[in-house]
Design an enzyme around this catalytic site. Structure first.
Site, PDB file in Angstrom:
ATOM      1  N   GLY A 197      32.070  77.686  20.640  1.00  0.00           N
ATOM      2  CA  GLY A 197      30.624  77.860  20.709  1.00  0.00           C
ATOM      3  C   GLY A 197      29.972  76.864  21.640  1.00  0.00           C
ATOM      4  O   GLY A 197      28.985  76.214  21.299  1.00  0.00           O
TER       5      GLY A 197
ATOM      6  N   PRO B 238      34.812  79.737  23.969  1.00  0.00           N
ATOM      7  CA  PRO B 238      33.637  79.149  24.627  1.00  0.00           C
ATOM      8  C   PRO B 238      32.319  79.848  24.339  1.00  0.00           C
ATOM      9  O   PRO B 238      31.255  79.324  24.665  1.00  0.00           O
ATOM     10  CB  PRO B 238      33.998  79.260  26.109  1.00  0.00           C
ATOM     11  CG  PRO B 238      34.894  80.451  26.178  1.00  0.00           C
ATOM     12  CD  PRO B 238      35.710  80.416  24.915  1.00  0.00           C
ATOM     13  N   GLY B 239      32.361  81.056  23.752  1.00  0.00           N
ATOM     14  CA  GLY B 239      31.121  81.733  23.399  1.00  0.00           C
ATOM     15  C   GLY B 239      30.240  82.054  24.589  1.00  0.00           C
ATOM     16  O   GLY B 239      30.688  82.590  25.604  1.00  0.00           O
TER      17      GLY B 239
ATOM     18  N   ARG C 261      16.614  86.800  20.897  1.00  0.00           N
ATOM     19  CA  ARG C 261      16.815  85.388  20.591  1.00  0.00           C
ATOM     20  C   ARG C 261      15.519  84.604  20.344  1.00  0.00           C
ATOM     21  O   ARG C 261      15.467  83.812  19.391  1.00  0.00           O
ATOM     22  CB  ARG C 261      17.637  84.713  21.695  1.00  0.00           C
ATOM     23  CG  ARG C 261      19.047  85.274  21.850  1.00  0.00           C
ATOM     24  CD  ARG C 261      19.893  84.457  22.809  1.00  0.00           C
ATOM     25  NE  ARG C 261      20.233  83.169  22.214  1.00  0.00           N
ATOM     26  CZ  ARG C 261      19.683  82.021  22.584  1.00  0.00           C
ATOM     27  NH1 ARG C 261      18.771  81.980  23.546  1.00  0.00           N
ATOM     28  NH2 ARG C 261      20.049  80.904  21.994  1.00  0.00           N
TER      29      ARG C 261
ATOM     30  N   TYR D 120      15.747  83.235  16.660  1.00  0.00           N
ATOM     31  CA  TYR D 120      16.198  81.846  16.600  1.00  0.00           C
ATOM     32  C   TYR D 120      15.165  80.839  17.126  1.00  0.00           C
ATOM     33  O   TYR D 120      15.485  79.655  17.256  1.00  0.00           O
ATOM     34  CB  TYR D 120      17.475  81.667  17.439  1.00  0.00           C
ATOM     35  CG  TYR D 120      18.632  82.541  17.060  1.00  0.00           C
ATOM     36  CD1 TYR D 120      19.094  82.609  15.754  1.00  0.00           C
ATOM     37  CD2 TYR D 120      19.295  83.296  18.030  1.00  0.00           C
ATOM     38  CE1 TYR D 120      20.177  83.410  15.418  1.00  0.00           C
ATOM     39  CE2 TYR D 120      20.383  84.094  17.704  1.00  0.00           C
ATOM     40  CZ  TYR D 120      20.817  84.146  16.399  1.00  0.00           C
ATOM     41  OH  TYR D 120      21.895  84.936  16.078  1.00  0.00           O
TER      42      TYR D 120
ATOM     43  N   CYS E 275       5.404  96.574  18.872  1.00  0.00           N
ATOM     44  CA  CYS E 275       4.263  96.470  17.957  1.00  0.00           C
ATOM     45  C   CYS E 275       4.596  95.509  16.809  1.00  0.00           C
ATOM     46  O   CYS E 275       4.787  95.912  15.663  1.00  0.00           O
ATOM     47  CB  CYS E 275       3.903  97.860  17.422  1.00  0.00           C
ATOM     48  SG  CYS E 275       2.389  97.871  16.446  1.00  0.00           S
ATOM     49  N   GLU E 276       4.695  94.237  17.158  1.00  0.00           N
ATOM     50  CA  GLU E 276       4.964  93.162  16.204  1.00  0.00           C
ATOM     51  C   GLU E 276       4.314  91.885  16.736  1.00  0.00           C
ATOM     52  O   GLU E 276       4.450  91.564  17.926  1.00  0.00           O
ATOM     53  CB  GLU E 276       6.470  92.895  16.056  1.00  0.00           C
ATOM     54  CG  GLU E 276       7.279  94.045  15.490  1.00  0.00           C
ATOM     55  CD  GLU E 276       7.322  94.043  13.983  1.00  0.00           C
ATOM     56  OE1 GLU E 276       6.768  93.093  13.376  1.00  0.00           O
ATOM     57  OE2 GLU E 276       7.895  94.992  13.417  1.00  0.00           O
TER      58      GLU E 276
ATOM     59  N   TYR F 120      24.138  87.281  24.366  1.00  0.00           N
ATOM     60  CA  TYR F 120      23.337  87.647  23.197  1.00  0.00           C
ATOM     61  C   TYR F 120      21.987  88.228  23.601  1.00  0.00           C
ATOM     62  O   TYR F 120      20.978  88.007  22.951  1.00  0.00           O
ATOM     63  CB  TYR F 120      23.176  86.436  22.258  1.00  0.00           C
ATOM     64  CG  TYR F 120      24.513  85.890  21.829  1.00  0.00           C
ATOM     65  CD1 TYR F 120      25.310  86.607  20.953  1.00  0.00           C
ATOM     66  CD2 TYR F 120      24.993  84.693  22.350  1.00  0.00           C
ATOM     67  CE1 TYR F 120      26.563  86.136  20.583  1.00  0.00           C
ATOM     68  CE2 TYR F 120      26.243  84.213  21.997  1.00  0.00           C
ATOM     69  CZ  TYR F 120      27.030  84.939  21.112  1.00  0.00           C
ATOM     70  OH  TYR F 120      28.274  84.483  20.758  1.00  0.00           O
TER      71      TYR F 120
END
Length: 416
Positions: free
Chosen positions: A225, A267-268, A305, A309, A336-337, A365
């Site tokens: 990671g 390594p992600g 993301r 996060y 619509c958020e 991601y």
């Protein structure tokens, strides 16, 4: 190695891509992906170290093909990812499948494919051993080390749902031995986008010590990671320094154990994250009094993301001149958020409707977490090849195609 797409690709080229293929569009740079793969492959010269790319970071088959050509294996976390790699011609021995609440169907399918199965619970390990006596597998342990760029991706802490407790490793070994199953690998993963290299080194020490209790061992997978710097001026992970410290540990272990064991790292995001950018067009400029908003044609359905996060991605107006008057903006998506905000308090040149923005470090991601929320189409994906060509590696669907596909998948009867 901290170079971003915006440093490697002429802005006019990105604008040309946006003009020809529209927005929103993900753009990836093949040279950057290959360079980063080669950096890893050469990092531990002289040692039996291999690297496993996390398919969940970006699973576009054209990118997986590039990474496979650079001699990396694949870290998979679902049976579907296993099948994707196998259908791309990846040898089974180059696929590491870490299960998470696996079903029997998924276990049997992966076993048929012959990939390396990595079990993170005693219950699933027991089921495997009972049904596949005389075979081999790997086990994931919980090292009780906390790290990751966000609490939601901290996978190695004491309360994590992942892995078998360290004190239960002897029980796992005994269970496997009872069914003549060889535990050929042990694995741990402390988090995604780790923040402290020392934590990864400590995890290596824990796994090397745990390895002494597994007599059939052939490999140790230390997870990984590895982080990337998302903000300007942010320090990059000291990869060479980490490798030097890790190499000392691995060499000592091989000397004391007599060798015969190989090592793996995951390594992600490190490979593809900086090599991708999301292009989006500004379709609204709105002054709400205390805040100015740039409304775009993308949103958290394409890049989750920031909403999930609280992640930071640099956002650059590639249409505006650098000398233009600067303003502070919140960059909003078209979902619509209220939470569909891609960036807050961003200083950039005065921006107008029609300007093109580049959201940086979006290669990992991004597309793999994208959805059809609000029934919107997915972005297109473009690869800038090593020869400088623009290659469409995912076509954008029209609104009609998106809705028609949805109706067909649901089986809803539609008049011709």
């Amino acid at each position: 190695m901290s170079k971003k797409v915006i440093d490697s690709v002429d802005v006019d080229r990105l604008l040309a891509i946006a003009e020809k293929w529209g927005t929103p569009t993900y753009v990836y740079v093949e040279d950057m992906i290959r360079d980063r793969c080669r950096k890893l492959v050469n990092l531990f010269s002289g040692l039996p170290v291999s690297w496993l790319y996390a398919v969940k970071a970006n699973d576009n088959p054209f990118l997986l093909e590039i990474i496979s050509e650079e001699q990396l294996g694949f870290d998979t976390v679902s049976y579907e990812e296993v099948l994707l790699c196998r259908k791309l011609g990846v040898p089974a021995e180059n696929i590491f499948y870490t299960e998470n609440n696996m079903t029997d169907e998924e276990m049997h399918g992966a076993a048929r494919e012959g990939v390396v199965l990595n079990f993170g619970s005693l219950g699933r390990l027991r089921s495997y051993c009972e049904q596949y006596p005389g075979s081999s597998c790997s086990v994931r342990i919980k090292p009780d080390i906390s790290d990751g760029h966000h609490a939601k991706v901290d996978t190695g802490n004491e309360d994590s749902k992942f892995g078998i407790r360290m004190d239960l490793l002897p029980e796992a070994v005994a269970l496997a031995r009872q069914h003549d199953v060889s535990i050929t690998g042990i694995h741990a993963h402390i988090g995604s986008g780790i923040t402290e290299p020392e934590n990864l080194l400590n995890e290596i020490d824990i796994l090397l010590h745990a390895a002494k209790g597994v007599d059939s061992l052939k490999f140790i997978n230390f997870g990984g990671g590895l982080p990337i710097p998302y903000r300007s001026g942010e320090e990059e992970f000291a990869l060479d320094q980490f490798a030097s410290l890790a190499k000392e540990r691995l060499e000592t272990f091989l000397e004391e154990s007599g060798g015969g064991i190989s090592f793996l790292f995951e390594p992600g995001r490190w490979i593809v994250g900086p090599a991708g950018v999301l292009l989006t067009r500004v379709n609204t400029v709105k002054d709400q009094g205390r805040k100015k908003f740039l409304g775009t044609d993308t949103g958290f359905n394409h890049l989750l993301r920031p909403a999930l996060y609280d992640s930071w991605h640099e956002i650059v107006n590639i249409s505006a001149a650098k000398t233009a008057k600067e303003e502070k903006y919140n960059v909003a998506g078209n979902i619509c958020e209220s939470g569909d905000i891609l960036g807050t308090d961003r200083i950039m040149p005065e921006t107008r409707t029609g300007d093109c923005l580049a959201i940086l470090d979006a290669g990992a991601y991004g597309m793999t977490m994208a959805s059809h929320y609000n029934r919107r189409a997915l972005p297109a994906e473009i690869l800038i090849t090593t020869k400088g060509f623009h290659k469409v590696i995912r076509r954008r669907s029209s609104a009609d195609e998106t809705v028609d596909r949805f109706l067909k998948e649901t089986g809803y009867p539609v008049d011709a």
